[in-house]
Design a protein around this motif. Structure first.
Motif, mmCIF file in Angstrom:
data_model
loop_
_atom_site.group_PDB
_atom_site.id
_atom_site.type_symbol
_atom_site.label_atom_id
_atom_site.label_comp_id
_atom_site.label_asym_id
_atom_site.label_seq_id
_atom_site.Cartn_x
_atom_site.Cartn_y
_atom_site.Cartn_z
ATOM 1 N N ALA A 80 17.259 22.207 33.556
ATOM 2 C CA ALA A 80 16.877 20.908 32.993
ATOM 3 C C ALA A 80 15.699 20.518 32.484
ATOM 4 O O ALA A 80 15.080 20.078 31.679
ATOM 5 C CB ALA A 80 17.465 19.776 33.962
ATOM 6 N N CYS A 81 14.512 20.953 33.610
ATOM 7 C CA CYS A 81 13.183 20.831 32.943
ATOM 8 C C CYS A 81 12.824 21.520 31.982
ATOM 9 O O CYS A 81 12.141 21.302 31.015
ATOM 10 C CB CYS A 81 12.203 21.342 34.143
ATOM 11 S SG CYS A 81 12.375 20.370 35.748
ATOM 12 N N SER A 82 13.535 22.842 31.733
ATOM 13 C CA SER A 82 13.352 23.874 30.711
ATOM 14 C C SER A 82 13.666 23.012 29.454
ATOM 15 O O SER A 82 13.245 23.012 28.252
ATOM 16 C CB SER A 82 13.989 25.047 30.937
ATOM 17 O OG SER A 82 13.894 25.919 29.834
ATOM 18 N N MET A 83 15.048 22.430 29.353
ATOM 19 C CA MET A 83 15.501 21.878 28.293
ATOM 20 C C MET A 83 14.788 20.530 27.874
ATOM 21 O O MET A 83 14.651 20.286 26.740
ATOM 22 C CB MET A 83 16.947 20.948 28.668
ATOM 23 C CG MET A 83 17.957 22.238 28.972
ATOM 24 S SD MET A 83 18.748 22.800 27.235
ATOM 25 C CE MET A 83 19.509 21.333 26.712
ATOM 26 N N ALA A 84 13.845 19.858 28.861
ATOM 27 C CA ALA A 84 12.933 18.842 28.698
ATOM 28 C C ALA A 84 11.780 19.478 28.071
ATOM 29 O O ALA A 84 10.560 18.566 27.654
ATOM 30 C CB ALA A 84 12.813 17.872 29.765
ATOM 31 N N PRO A 137 8.236 13.822 15.116
ATOM 32 C CA PRO A 137 8.748 12.814 15.809
ATOM 33 C C PRO A 137 10.413 12.997 16.470
ATOM 34 O O PRO A 137 10.996 12.686 17.310
ATOM 35 C CB PRO A 137 8.733 11.504 15.057
ATOM 36 C CG PRO A 137 7.712 11.929 14.205
ATOM 37 C CD PRO A 137 7.715 13.329 13.829
ATOM 38 N N PHE A 138 11.146 13.750 15.516
ATOM 39 C CA PHE A 138 12.622 13.831 15.662
ATOM 40 C C PHE A 138 12.800 14.947 17.035
ATOM 41 O O PHE A 138 13.404 14.677 17.957
ATOM 42 C CB PHE A 138 13.250 14.511 14.533
ATOM 43 C CG PHE A 138 13.646 13.800 13.632
ATOM 44 C CD1 PHE A 138 12.752 13.375 12.738
ATOM 45 C CD2 PHE A 138 14.747 12.864 13.760
ATOM 46 C CE1 PHE A 138 13.013 12.598 11.581
ATOM 47 C CE2 PHE A 138 15.130 12.120 12.345
ATOM 48 C CZ PHE A 138 14.391 11.757 11.674
ATOM 49 N N THR A 142 13.741 15.244 22.760
ATOM 50 C CA THR A 142 13.297 15.740 23.854
ATOM 51 C C THR A 142 13.398 14.504 25.000
ATOM 52 O O THR A 142 13.806 14.649 26.054
ATOM 53 C CB THR A 142 11.857 16.234 23.745
ATOM 54 O OG1 THR A 142 11.766 17.324 22.745
ATOM 55 C CG2 THR A 142 11.536 16.850 24.957
ATOM 56 N N LEU A 143 12.898 13.366 24.360
ATOM 57 C CA LEU A 143 12.767 12.218 25.311
ATOM 58 C C LEU A 143 14.210 11.950 25.733
ATOM 59 O O LEU A 143 14.349 11.666 27.139
ATOM 60 C CB LEU A 143 12.384 11.028 24.739
ATOM 61 C CG LEU A 143 11.018 10.908 24.583
ATOM 62 C CD1 LEU A 143 10.077 9.895 23.822
ATOM 63 C CD2 LEU A 143 10.089 10.927 26.229
ATOM 64 N N MET A 144 15.121 11.884 24.971
ATOM 65 C CA MET A 144 16.662 11.684 25.283
ATOM 66 C C MET A 144 17.155 12.810 26.406
ATOM 67 O O MET A 144 17.949 12.430 27.218
ATOM 68 C CB MET A 144 17.359 11.571 24.121
ATOM 69 C CG MET A 144 17.154 10.163 22.991
ATOM 70 S SD MET A 144 18.423 9.731 22.292
ATOM 71 C CE MET A 144 18.097 10.755 20.788
#
Lengths: 122, 491
Positions: free
Chosen positions: B386-390, B418-419, B424-426
């Motif tokens: 999950a950290c990797s996805m973020a 920005p996209f 990434t934030l989501m």
């Protein structure tokens, strides 16, 4: 006007294939019955087969089997490619139909709107 | 022997798939043993092939000795070897994992059929990457797809059949459009061999039929790739499949579709055509950016964790498409490295979720309360992925996001950054919800009810890869960089 007629006469096989393709797509989209969707899918695939095969015809060519006295043959390659595509279509239909059998066994119906009503979360 | 290497990847799984139900129907254990040995051999051979192609250049194989363009040619260059290695690695891990999960999900007498389907799927995946002929690509894509539909439906849940049916409908539309596009190309040039097509298409670029063929082919592959308007089959198909199959499909399916797309973009049509003669860049850029956001938005709304991961995967596909839309060497390098990284991240996530489903029979996100203490290894593997996805630095996700962001800025498409940041934030939001639930919520009812070793060891191995290839990213980056320059230079 004559140009349009000439176009239709020259390319009639392409137009026919596209009419079939759009019919197949429409049947797939609009039918609620799953078997009808599979039929639409078959129609859609058949249209592409006909496209290839009809375009392989050579004017004045005979069937692509060696014969004495024949100088011009039709192109056999689209036929062989489409044999493969037909087999793929048959396999796809077989898988689709077995899925429909299982869906019928689990839900008792093969109408998509009735299945959606049943699977909606309470 | 080395000369015959390309055909092994297809021949061995195919023969094994046919022989397995015939010979081993009453020996349930042999199915797994055969599948695993085939996958292990594939991994070993693909690594060997990668080093061979890196040093000696592309490898070709003529089926039955017929010269191209009359015969079918298998051609493995650096790109093919790269994707083949990724696919083989994930397949090995998932087959190891599958040994235990299959025991629970597939009844004994059906197990040889399950493994036969799995081997067919692997043969299809390998064949797609190895072939150098467009129609052969269609055949292998269909082999992969059909075995995929059957594998999804092998779950005992009734919803799996419906999900597989919907996937079948949409997948067939996609692949038939691809076939139509290939038909156009064949009628225009008389050849189906990719290298030959590239030469013969070059003088025909202003022919509208060539452009129409491009649209049909890319549209068809985009449906398989699950880009934004065509993604609707993905959440149900990956969400309802058995755990090992979700992991396999999620980590290999989009990669192979990306491979086919990139092959058509760069090896059949040239970069010159894609970026200067047709509006591929604006269309692909829009599709990529919308897909990134749409995937993340959909993932936020899901309560079932496998569907959430599938929607997240849709977003990640947007990243790969973004790199292609940018079109510079760094952009394509970012796409290629994300192919590798996403396979590992998603694979780990699905394997971890499958372990939880094995123990607790649930995939609802709200049931993950306290998992951090109940299943510590699995939760840790999930957290790493999950950290990797973020995009945490040190993990693979960071490498691909950084490369893509830098490529966007360098090429002048700064508006894409920005996209990337927003999606990434989501991602962080919907993953943090799970991590918080796992570690910081709930009274500890049961400690150490970890999944069996057969499940958590491959999961942890996959998450270790996420870290290792993130810290030691220079090796994949170098391979991806050289592949990108080869592709853009007309490879």
């Amino acid at each position: 006007m004559t140009e349009a007629v000439g176009f239709v006469v020259a390319k009639h096989h392409y137009l026919f294939c596209f009419a079939l393709m759009l019919t197949g797509l429409y049947v797939m989209m609009s039918s609620a019955n799953l078997i009808k969707k599979i039929l639409g899918m078959n129609l859609f695939q058949v249209s592409v087969l006909l496209f290839y095969v009809s375009a392989g015809k050579v004017f004045g060519g005979t069937a692509p089997i060696l014969k004495e006295g024949a100088t011009l043959y039709d192109n056999p390659l689209p036929h062989t490619l489409m044999l493969t595509a037909i087999v793929v279509g048959v396999a796809t239909s077989a898988v689709a139909l077995s899925l429909v059998i299982r869906i019928h066994r689990d839900y008792g119906t093969i109408e998509e709107d009735e299945i959606s009503t049943e699977t909606r979360e309470p | 022997m080395i000369a015959h290497l390309p055909v092994f990847f297809v021949l061995v799984p195919l023969v094994a798939a046919v022989a397995l139900p015939l010979l081993c129907k009453n020996l349930p254990e042999t199915g797994w043993a055969v599948t695993f040995s085939v996958c292990a051999m594939d991994l070993f051979l693909s690594l060997m092939l990668l080093s061979l192609v890196w040093s000696d250049g592309p490898m070709t194989y003529r089926l039955a000795g017929w010269e191209p363009p009359w015969g079918i040619e298998y051609r493995i260059d650096l790109f093919g070897a790269f994707v083949l290695t990724v696919v083989s690695a994930m397949t090995v891990l998932i087959t190891l994992y599958g040994r235990t999960s299959v025991e629970k999900e597939v009844p004994g007498e059906k197990r040889s059929y399950y493994h036969a389907l799995l081997l067919l799927h692997i043969a299809g995946l390998n064949g797609t990457v190895v072939t150098g002929d467009l129609f052969n690509l269609y055949v292998f894509l269909e082999i992969t797809a059909l075995s995929g539909y059957a594998l999804i439906a092998s779950s005992r849940m009734p919803k799996a059949n419906l999900a597989s049916f919907k996937y079948l409908m949409l997948g067939t539309i996609g692949i038939t459009f691809y076939l139509l596009g290939v038909g156009y190309l064949y009628l225009l040039t008389g050849t189906l061999n990719m290298a030959d097509l590239a030469e013969r298409l070059a003088p025909l670029y202003d022919n509208p039929a060539v452009r129409a063929a491009f649209v049909f082919i890319t549209l068809g592959l985009a449906i398989k790739f699950a880009v934004f308007p065509f993604h609707t089959w993905k959440p149900a198909a990956y969400g309802e499949a058995p755990s090992a199959i979700s992991a396999l499909l999620a980590s290999t399916g989009p990669k192979v579709a990306a491979y086919a797309l990139i092959r058509v973009l760069f090896s059949v049509y040239t970069p010159d055509f894609d970026y200067h003669l047709i509006p591929f860049r604006p269309v692909a850029m829009t599709a990529a950016l919308v897909t990134m956001l749409a995937g993340s938005f959909m993932a936020l709304a899901q309560t079932d964790i496998k569907r959430m991961l599938a929607c997240s995967g849709i977003g990640q596909i947007g990243y790969i498409l973004l790199g292609l839309a940018i079109g510079t060497e760094q952009g394509v390098q970012g796409s290629l490295i994300h192919i590798l990284n996403h396979a590992m991240m998603k694979g780990t996530l699905f394997l971890a979720v499958g372990s939880v489903a094995y123990r607790y029979d649930t995939t609802t996100a709200s049931h993950y309360v306290g998992m951090g203490r109940t299943m510590p290894f699995t939760a840790f593997a999930f957290t790493v992925a999950a950290c990797s996805m973020a995009g945490v630095p040190g993990t693979v996700g960071f490498v691909s996001k950084w490369t893509l962001a830098m490529a966007s800025l360098d090429a002048g498409y700064g508006f894409a950054v920005p996209f990337i940041v927003l999606s990434t934030l989501m991602s962080s939001v919907y993953f943090w919800r799970i991590i918080h639930r796992m570690y910081f919520e709930g009274d500890v009812v049961q400690r150490d009810n970890e999944a069996p070793a057969g499940l958590f060891l491959p999961t942890c191995a996959a998450s270790a890869l996420c870290l290792l290839l993130g810290l030691g990213a220079f090796v994949p980056l170098q391979i991806a960089g050289r592949t990108a320059s080869m592709l853009l230079g007309g490879g």
